[in-house]
Write a protein that holds these residues in place. Structure first.
Motif, mmCIF file in Angstrom:
data_model
loop_
_atom_site.group_PDB
_atom_site.id
_atom_site.type_symbol
_atom_site.label_atom_id
_atom_site.label_comp_id
_atom_site.label_asym_id
_atom_site.label_seq_id
_atom_site.Cartn_x
_atom_site.Cartn_y
_atom_site.Cartn_z
ATOM 1 N N LEU A 66 0.405 -1.259 0.014
ATOM 2 C CA LEU A 66 -0.243 -0.049 -0.249
ATOM 3 C C LEU A 66 0.692 1.411 -0.040
ATOM 4 O O LEU A 66 0.241 2.277 -0.887
ATOM 5 C CB LEU A 66 -1.229 0.039 1.219
ATOM 6 C CG LEU A 66 -2.048 -1.677 1.654
ATOM 7 C CD1 LEU A 66 -2.699 -0.905 2.632
ATOM 8 C CD2 LEU A 66 -3.087 -0.880 0.272
ATOM 9 N N SER A 67 1.666 1.504 0.690
ATOM 10 C CA SER A 67 2.964 2.143 0.625
ATOM 11 C C SER A 67 3.397 2.865 -1.139
ATOM 12 O O SER A 67 4.011 3.368 -1.305
ATOM 13 C CB SER A 67 4.482 2.006 1.599
ATOM 14 O OG SER A 67 4.972 1.363 0.809
ATOM 15 N N LYS A 68 3.448 1.578 -1.652
ATOM 16 C CA LYS A 68 3.876 2.408 -3.157
ATOM 17 C C LYS A 68 2.654 3.691 -3.952
ATOM 18 O O LYS A 68 2.379 3.308 -4.685
ATOM 19 C CB LYS A 68 3.492 0.841 -3.736
ATOM 20 C CG LYS A 68 5.463 0.138 -3.274
ATOM 21 C CD LYS A 68 6.420 -0.724 -3.756
ATOM 22 C CE LYS A 68 6.988 -1.113 -2.849
ATOM 23 N NZ LYS A 68 7.056 -2.801 -3.070
ATOM 24 N N LYS A 69 0.925 2.560 -3.210
ATOM 25 C CA LYS A 69 0.191 3.150 -3.735
ATOM 26 C C LYS A 69 0.055 4.671 -3.049
ATOM 27 O O LYS A 69 0.749 5.186 -2.414
ATOM 28 C CB LYS A 69 -1.316 2.272 -3.345
ATOM 29 C CG LYS A 69 -0.577 0.991 -3.935
ATOM 30 C CD LYS A 69 -2.362 0.242 -4.027
ATOM 31 C CE LYS A 69 -2.214 -1.016 -4.938
ATOM 32 N NZ LYS A 69 -3.248 -1.345 -5.103
ATOM 33 N N ASP A 70 -1.239 5.261 -3.470
ATOM 34 C CA ASP A 70 -1.221 7.004 -3.752
ATOM 35 C C ASP A 70 -2.707 7.439 -2.932
ATOM 36 O O ASP A 70 -4.161 6.384 -4.127
ATOM 37 C CB ASP A 70 -0.335 7.987 -4.762
ATOM 38 C CG ASP A 70 -0.911 9.254 -4.321
ATOM 39 O OD1 ASP A 70 -0.729 9.418 -3.153
ATOM 40 O OD2 ASP A 70 -0.080 10.377 -5.581
ATOM 41 N N ASN A 71 -3.317 8.069 -2.821
ATOM 42 C CA ASN A 71 -5.129 8.531 -2.255
ATOM 43 C C ASN A 71 -5.509 7.871 -1.851
ATOM 44 O O ASN A 71 -6.375 7.049 -3.041
ATOM 45 C CB ASN A 71 -5.641 9.652 -3.653
ATOM 46 C CG ASN A 71 -4.320 10.361 -4.302
ATOM 47 O OD1 ASN A 71 -3.668 11.280 -3.477
ATOM 48 N ND2 ASN A 71 -4.813 10.505 -4.877
ATOM 49 N N MET A 72 -4.851 6.843 -0.778
ATOM 50 C CA MET A 72 -5.904 6.073 -0.368
ATOM 51 C C MET A 72 -5.577 6.104 1.732
ATOM 52 O O MET A 72 -5.154 6.789 2.031
ATOM 53 C CB MET A 72 -5.348 4.211 -0.380
ATOM 54 C CG MET A 72 -4.702 4.147 -2.046
ATOM 55 S SD MET A 72 -4.299 2.719 -1.873
ATOM 56 C CE MET A 72 -6.381 1.922 -1.448
ATOM 57 N N ILE A 73 -7.694 6.188 2.531
ATOM 58 C CA ILE A 73 -7.681 5.997 3.068
ATOM 59 C C ILE A 73 -7.136 4.816 3.281
ATOM 60 O O ILE A 73 -7.712 3.846 3.757
ATOM 61 C CB ILE A 73 -8.339 6.303 3.447
ATOM 62 C CG1 ILE A 73 -9.413 7.673 2.678
ATOM 63 C CG2 ILE A 73 -9.193 6.364 5.292
ATOM 64 C CD1 ILE A 73 -8.293 9.359 3.921
#
Ligand code: S3P
Length: 175
Positions: A66-73
Motif C-alpha cells: 500500500l505504501s507504493k500507492k497513492d490517495n488511499m485511506i
C-alpha cells in the motif's frame, strides 16, 4: 498522499476511515478486512491456526504494497505499529493519524466483540491498559498527527481533514 489511521483496537478507525474515504473520494482499505479476504478466513482463525507472527507478516506485506500507492485511506489493525518497517513505510507514503481514547471508552466499544484474539488473552479494562502501555512508545513514534477519538466520528473526520490537508478550501469540513 495516503492517510493511515492508527490506534488501539476499538478506537473507531474503521468508521472514521469509511467517512473520510467518502468525503475525500479516496479509495478505502481496512488492513484486517483485506487480510481476511486474501486468507479467506477470519482474524480469529488466522491467529489460532497460524499464530500472531504469521498475521504480522501478512500485515507487513500489505503495508509495503500500500505504501507504493497513492490517495488511499488505510485503516490499520491496532498492532501495525509493532513493526518498525511498517512505521517507516507508512511515514514515507503519507500522513499517519493516531486516534486516541481512554481505556474506559475503548472497553465500552469492544466488550461485546469476539473477533479480537488479543483482547481475549488480555481481558477487561486491565488488559487494555496493559497492551496500551506496552505499545505507547511505538504509537508515539509512528504518528505524524494525533486526534482525540472520544469525539463523535463526524468531529474526528473534520479534525483529521484540518490536520492533514492544507488544501482545506477544496475539502471543507463536513457538518
Ligand atoms: C490487533 C488489532 C485488530 C486486529 C488483530 C490484532 C492488535 O485490529 O488487527 O486482532 O494487535 O491490536 P483493530 O485495531 O481494527 O481491532
Amino acid at each position: 498522499m495516503n492517510i493511515y489511521l492508527i490506534g488501539f483496537m476499538g478506537v473507531g478507525k474503521s468508521t472514521v476511515a469509511k467517512m473520510l474515504s467518502d468525503k475525500l473520494d479516496f479509495e478505502l482499505i481496512d488492513t484486517d478486512i483485506e487480510i481476511e479476504k486474501r486468507e479467506n478466513r477470519s482474524i480469529n482463525e488466522i491467529f489460532s491456526q497460524n499464530g500472531e507472527e504469521y498475521f504480522r507478516e501478512k500485515e507487513k506485506e500489505l503495508i509495503e504494497e500500500l505504501s507504493k500507492k497513492d490517495n488511499m485511506i488505510i485503516s490499520c489493525g491496532g498492532g501495525i505499529i509493532k513493526s518498525d518497517v511498517n512505521i517507516v513505510n507508512m511515514k514515507k507514503s503519507g500522513s499517519v493519524v493516531l486516534l486516541e481514547a481512554s481505556p474506559e471508552i475503548i472497553y465500552n466499544r469492544v466488550k461485546d466483540d469476539n473477533n479480537r484474539p488479543l483482547l481475549v488473552s488480555n481481558p477487561g479494562i486491565e488488559g487494555i491498559k496493559k497492551l496500551m502501555k506496552e505499545r505507547e512508545e511505538s504509537y508515539n513514534k509512528a504518528f505524524t498527527h494525533k486526534v482525540d477519538a472520544s469525539k463523535t466520528p463526524v468531529q474526528v473526520v473534520n479534525d483529521i481533514i484540518t490536520a492533514t490537508l492544507t488544501l482545506s478550501d477544496e475539502f471543507g469540513n463536513i457538518n
